[in-house]
Motif scaffolding. Structure first.
Motif, mmCIF file in Angstrom:
data_model
loop_
_atom_site.group_PDB
_atom_site.id
_atom_site.type_symbol
_atom_site.label_atom_id
_atom_site.label_comp_id
_atom_site.label_asym_id
_atom_site.label_seq_id
_atom_site.Cartn_x
_atom_site.Cartn_y
_atom_site.Cartn_z
ATOM 1 N N GLU A 164 1.039 -1.200 -0.041
ATOM 2 C CA GLU A 164 0.080 -0.065 -0.068
ATOM 3 C C GLU A 164 0.914 1.427 -0.008
ATOM 4 O O GLU A 164 0.534 2.295 -0.766
ATOM 5 C CB GLU A 164 -0.815 -0.014 1.024
ATOM 6 C CG GLU A 164 -2.015 1.193 1.203
ATOM 7 C CD GLU A 164 -3.090 0.906 2.014
ATOM 8 O OE1 GLU A 164 -4.199 1.344 1.853
ATOM 9 O OE2 GLU A 164 -2.837 0.276 3.557
ATOM 10 N N ALA A 165 2.064 1.135 0.557
ATOM 11 C CA ALA A 165 2.872 2.551 0.827
ATOM 12 C C ALA A 165 3.456 2.683 -0.642
ATOM 13 O O ALA A 165 3.682 3.762 -1.087
ATOM 14 C CB ALA A 165 3.945 2.067 1.887
ATOM 15 N N ALA A 166 3.745 1.601 -1.122
ATOM 16 C CA ALA A 166 4.550 1.354 -2.443
ATOM 17 C C ALA A 166 3.610 1.900 -3.528
ATOM 18 O O ALA A 166 3.981 2.826 -4.365
ATOM 19 C CB ALA A 166 5.088 0.092 -2.805
ATOM 20 N N GLU A 167 2.214 1.738 -3.520
ATOM 21 C CA GLU A 167 1.330 2.044 -4.331
ATOM 22 C C GLU A 167 1.145 3.650 -4.225
ATOM 23 O O GLU A 167 1.098 4.416 -5.422
ATOM 24 C CB GLU A 167 -0.108 1.271 -3.982
ATOM 25 C CG GLU A 167 -1.325 1.912 -4.735
ATOM 26 C CD GLU A 167 -2.554 1.304 -4.278
ATOM 27 O OE1 GLU A 167 -3.406 1.120 -5.045
ATOM 28 O OE2 GLU A 167 -2.846 1.325 -3.069
ATOM 29 N N GLN A 168 1.147 4.364 -2.901
ATOM 30 C CA GLN A 168 0.888 5.612 -2.811
ATOM 31 C C GLN A 168 2.171 6.299 -3.545
ATOM 32 O O GLN A 168 2.143 7.510 -4.115
ATOM 33 C CB GLN A 168 0.892 5.785 -1.163
ATOM 34 C CG GLN A 168 -0.642 5.289 -0.656
ATOM 35 C CD GLN A 168 -0.427 5.484 1.065
ATOM 36 O OE1 GLN A 168 0.587 5.830 1.431
ATOM 37 N NE2 GLN A 168 -1.421 5.113 1.403
ATOM 38 N N THR A 197 0.871 9.852 -4.021
ATOM 39 C CA THR A 197 0.120 10.412 -2.981
ATOM 40 C C THR A 197 0.817 9.900 -1.642
ATOM 41 O O THR A 197 0.162 10.167 -0.460
ATOM 42 C CB THR A 197 -1.105 9.699 -3.028
ATOM 43 O OG1 THR A 197 -1.059 8.287 -2.934
ATOM 44 C CG2 THR A 197 -2.106 10.216 -4.176
ATOM 45 N N GLY A 198 1.745 9.351 -1.683
ATOM 46 C CA GLY A 198 2.760 9.188 -0.374
ATOM 47 C C GLY A 198 4.233 9.103 -0.573
ATOM 48 O O GLY A 198 4.565 8.741 -1.730
ATOM 49 N N PRO A 199 4.910 9.056 0.413
ATOM 50 C CA PRO A 199 6.425 8.822 0.322
ATOM 51 C C PRO A 199 6.972 7.411 0.219
ATOM 52 O O PRO A 199 7.984 7.349 -0.194
ATOM 53 C CB PRO A 199 6.647 9.611 1.759
ATOM 54 C CG PRO A 199 5.824 9.171 2.690
ATOM 55 C CD PRO A 199 4.480 9.314 1.971
#
Length: 641
Positions: free
Chosen positions: A317-321, A326-328
């Protein structure tokens, strides 16, 4: 209307039929391993068939078909599981300009009779004696049917011998007059309501999807410098399976066939064939996940697996963002945890699938977002896509490097998608079918000014990603007027390892209910775990109470994804799964909702009428019923939640 489309990709212009790719590959790269065949003596050993060998087998079989009177435009049904012979026969028929009518080998007598008559088939290939008996029982009403060939009795070898006097040049001459817009396949819909309808698919429409996917996604199917290898186990009777075959033949991918869909057979095939890429449907990805969980729990590593699974989802999920801006991206601690589980868990999970899978595609229905995150987190990026029989397979896919989980991706280049005001998905593009056989009114109703009305409901976001929200005809309207799309709830329920199938009901009822079946593969293992925690006298009661608690938790989890008015308030656990054998699933494993509701009308009535107390019965012979007081809807809601 919301509209989205991408310009066509720069694929070569098609000038002939689908069989041409077999001949062109054999001419340009005759030694290329095209197919791997399992050895009869050693099931774990695969023998490679070169492009030239495949071409020669296709020509020899085509000569036999010519000698048997098969001519351009004739329709021949293939009623077999996914086997090497399916591929050879389909290419032989296409090289003559004949049309293929795929039939599920588990089709009923009535379905076989309807399809063979509606398609006006002159021949049918069956797999075994059971297939011969099924076709034989309906032959009297099929005056045009001249040939019934049986695979397991050596019929194809006999055809090859019969064709020896026919010059190979005759096959080549017939192949060269096949046009891209000639009909290649009459693919029948599942028939969830009424008779199946035959979709006429041209050589061009079937090839266009394959060529577009190969152009944009082939590089993801294997490590650099390695020939992609695909284990084909999806039924070629379904357009998705045909698309997989087309991708392999047109793209030079090594293809192996696995006809047995049982979990243990697939697991053995994965280990011996060692595919680099996986094409499957959501139920397969769900079963693989459950097999991972079961194996971990049996070795006392269930808690470790659950922690590793959560870390995989968080990491993905973090990699997707990060890739969507939309994320770091994953933080230091998450990266460290992920690296530790990579060595301890994820690598072993991939090894159980052969150790070479670097990506996958899910189709047939949307894949649960949490499950997609899990696979991405363990190193298998699953590209979810969308398509239907009338579109010759896929029409959307996740763009490489811009995957957005929980959607089915964006339209393939050259395909336009609109979402009408009522939410119905409309499609226009080169893969759209020619029309329904013998059904002009149905064709006109589905094809409107060049747009195909899919019958599916969905929404497009600002970047053109499509989300499927359900089927138009499946929408449930409760007595209070609330419209509910059942697919979201059913998908969420199936994620729980104990739940096998779910059907949402509630048409003209005061609230939404669910009919649930338990997973026959996971249930014995789960029973063992429960039994180990109780003394013998209390074991049965503990097990039955635990079932209710687990299913209630699964219902509550599913309810958290919908509004209060759409949530499940009552449910019943049924004693047996829905299956084609009991008439509750189509041959392509789709729910026959109307039949299910009629079959379980008594149970549904009892579920809504409710009793003053919960009654728990034996799982082995009678349904477990979970029933509520109906005096207050909020009380019911709270108890389910």
């Amino acid at each position: 209307m919301h509209n989205f489309g991408l310009p066509p990709s720069a694929t070569p212009v098609m000038t002939g039929g689908l069989a041409d790719s077999v001949f062109e590959t054999a001419l340009g790269n005759p030694g290329l391993p095209q197919i791997a065949r399992r050895s009869h003596d050693s099931p774990g050993t695969w023998t490679q068939v070169s492009a030239a060998q495949l071409r020669d087998e296709v020509v020899d079989l085509a000569r036999g078909l010519i000698a048997s009177g098969i001519r351009p435009g004739n329709r021949v049904a293939i009623m077999s599981r996914t086997r090497y012979e399916w591929t050879v026969l389909s290419c032989a028929l296409w090289s003559l300009g004949a049309e293929i009518v795929p039939l599920y080998p588990n089709s009923s007598h009535e379905q076989v009779a309807w399809i063979l008559k509606d398609a006006d088939c002159v021949g049918v290939l069956v797999e075994d004696e059971q297939g011969v008996m099924t076709v034989g029982s309906v032959c009297a009403g099929l005056p045009r049917l001249r040939h019934v060939w049986q695979l397991d009795s050596g019929s194809l070898d006999e055809l090859v011998e019969r064709g020896r006097p026919v010059p190979a040049a005759t096959v080549d001459s017939l192949r060269r007059i096949v046009l891209p817009d000639s009909t290649a396949v009459i693919a029948y819909t599942s028939g969830t309501s009424g008779h199946p309808r035959g979709c006429a698919l041209s050589h061009r429409s079937l090839a266009s999807t394959c060529d577009t996917l190969l152009d944009g996604w082939r590089h993801t199917a294997a490590s650099p410098g390695e020939q992609p290898a695909v284990l084909a186990f999806l039924p070629f009777s379904h357009v998705y399976g045909l698309m997989v075959q087309g991708l392999c033949l047109r793209g030079g991918l090594l293809m192996g066939h696995e006809p047995d869909l049982r979990a243990e057979s697939l697991a053995a095939a994965f280990r011996s064939f060692r595919p680099t890429y996986l094409y499957a449907v959501p139920s397969v990805f769900e079963k693989i996940y459950k097999s991972f969980l079961t194996a971990a729990e049996r070795t006392g590593r269930g808690t470790l697996f659950e922690r590793a699974a959560r870390t995989a989802q968080d990491y993905a999920e973090a990699a997707e963002q990060q890739r969507l801006g939309t994320g770091p991206g994953p933080g230091f601690d998450l990266k460290l945890q992920h690296a530790l589980y990579e060595r301890a868990v994820y690598r072993k999970l991939r090894d159980s699938l052969g150790g070479r899978i670097c990506g996958a595609v899910s189709g047939g229905s949307p894949l649960n977002r949490e499950l997609t995150l899990f696979y991405a987190g363990i190193g298998i990026m699953v590209h979810d896509g969308y398509g239907l029989t009338e579109t010759s397979g896929g029409i959307t896919a996740q763009p490489v490097g811009r995957e957005k989980f929980g959607t089915v991706g964006r339209p393939l280049p050259g395909t336009d998608i609109q979402v009408a005001e009522d939410g119905e998905i409309l499609v226009r593009g080169p893969s759209v079918f020619q029309g329904y056989v013998n059904d002009i009114p149905g064709t006109r109703a589905s094809l409107r000014d060049g747009w195909l009305a899919t019958g599916d409901l969905g929404r497009l976001d600002s970047e053109g990603y499509l989300s499927i929200t359900g089927r138009k005809k499946d929408t449930i309207v409760t007595s209070s007027g609330k419209s509910v799309a059942p697919s979201v709830l059913e998908e969420r329920l199936r994620v729980h390892p104990l739940i096998h199938q779910a059907v949402i009901v509630g048409e003209n009822r005061p609230c939404v209910g669910a009919l649930i079946t338990l997973d026959p593969d996971y249930l014995p293992h789960w029973r063992t775990m429960v039994a180990a925690q109780a003394d013998a006298p209390s074991r049965e009661a503990r097990e039955q109470n635990a079932v209710l608690q687990e299913v209630t938790r699964a219902v509550a989890a599913a309810n958290s994804f919908v509004s209060r008015s759409e949530s499940i308030r009552v449910f019943r656990i049924l004693p047996e799964p829905f299956d084609p054998a009991n008439g509750l699933l189509t041959p392509s494993m789709k729910l026959r909702r109307d039949v299910i509701v009629r079959r379980y009308a008594t149970e549904i009535d009892a579920m809504y009428q409710s009793s003053a107390r919960t009654r728990v019965k034996s799982l082995s012979d009678e349904p477990v019923s979970w029933e509520e007081h109906e005096e207050n809807e909020d009380d019911v809601f709270r108890r389910v939640r």
